[in-house]
Design a protein around this motif. Structure first.
Motif, short mmCIF file in Angstrom:
data_model
loop_
_atom_site.label_atom_id
_atom_site.label_comp_id
_atom_site.label_asym_id
_atom_site.label_seq_id
_atom_site.Cartn_x
_atom_site.Cartn_y
_atom_site.Cartn_z
N ALA A 21 19.68 1.53 24.39
CA ALA A 21 18.87 1.14 25.54
C ALA A 21 19.19 2.01 26.74
N GLY A 22 20.45 2.25 26.98
CA GLY A 22 20.85 3.12 28.10
C GLY A 22 20.29 4.52 27.96
N ALA A 76 19.14 -5.26 19.43
CA ALA A 76 19.57 -4.78 20.74
C ALA A 76 20.82 -3.92 20.61
N ASP A 77 20.80 -2.75 21.19
CA ASP A 77 21.93 -1.83 21.19
C ASP A 77 22.03 -1.27 22.61
N GLN A 78 23.12 -1.59 23.32
CA GLN A 78 23.26 -1.19 24.72
C GLN A 78 23.27 0.33 24.89
N ASP A 79 23.92 1.05 23.97
CA ASP A 79 23.96 2.50 24.08
C ASP A 79 22.57 3.10 23.91
N TYR A 117 16.39 4.39 28.54
CA TYR A 117 15.99 4.20 29.93
C TYR A 117 16.36 5.40 30.81
N ARG A 118 17.46 6.08 30.49
CA ARG A 118 17.80 7.30 31.24
C ARG A 118 16.74 8.39 31.03
N THR A 142 11.94 -4.83 20.52
CA THR A 142 12.51 -5.07 19.20
C THR A 142 11.45 -5.63 18.26
#
Length: 178
Positions: A94-95, A89-92, A98-99, A107
């Motif tokens: 994923a962001g 998981a990597d928030q950047d 999704y954008r 994963t």
């Protein structure tokens, strides 16, 4: 999307391709494979792909580059894309995904039951959306060209009058009072 549009699986590892195909085979949808982002783009542009399962780190154009390109083209901008990543998981990430309109980010290693459930939903929803769009186009064409006029001797139905709706607190005009 043609009724036999395939789910394109993109990964540079043959073992992963085989595992994903095995997990999705019970759905009965046609499956295709590609080993690079560039190869995936070529197949998608041929118009036979209804859903894309794409390794984020595919050789050539990586997963995000492929999605950016697809979203710029009218004929491919609504194809559902599921990105696969083996990097956790990597928030950047994923962001960014999704954008761009990615349907999901999964994963590795992938749980086959969860994958089948998500893919079935996305593939069927996309097919239904395209069917509705086709129906809307047909209805719009009918409205623009209503067809032949009523045959002679047939009376057209009188227009339907809809009674005026008033706010319950507003008094009725004098001519409507009893």
């Amino acid at each position: 999307m043609p009724s036999d549009a395939e789910i394109l699986i993109v990964d540079d590892h043959q073992g992963t391709l085989y595992a994903l195909e095995s997990a999705l085979a019970p759905l009965g949808y046609p499956l295709g494979r590609a080993t690079s982002g560039d190869e995936a783009l070529k197949q998608v542009l041929r118009g036979r792909v209804g859903l894309l399962i794409l390794d984020l780190r595919a050789p050539g154009a990586d997963g995000l580059e492929v999605v950016r390109y697809l979203r710029r083209l009218e004929q491919t901008q609504h194809i559902p894309v599921v990105l696969l990543t083996g990097f956790g998981a990597d928030q950047d990430l994923a962001g960014a995904a999704y954008r761009l309109g990615v349907a999901d980010l999964i994963t590795k290693p992938v749980d086959p039951w969860i994958l089948r459930t998500k893919i079935r939903y996305l593939y069927d929803a996309h097919r239904h959306r395209l069917a509705l769009e086709a129906e809307i186009r047909e209805l719009r064409a009918l409205v623009k060209d209503p067809g032949p006029a009523d045959p002679p001797g047939t009376a057209a139905a009188p227009p339907t009058r809809v009674p005026l709706q008033r706010d319950p607190g507003t008094p009725a005009p004098a001519h409507e009072a009893t």
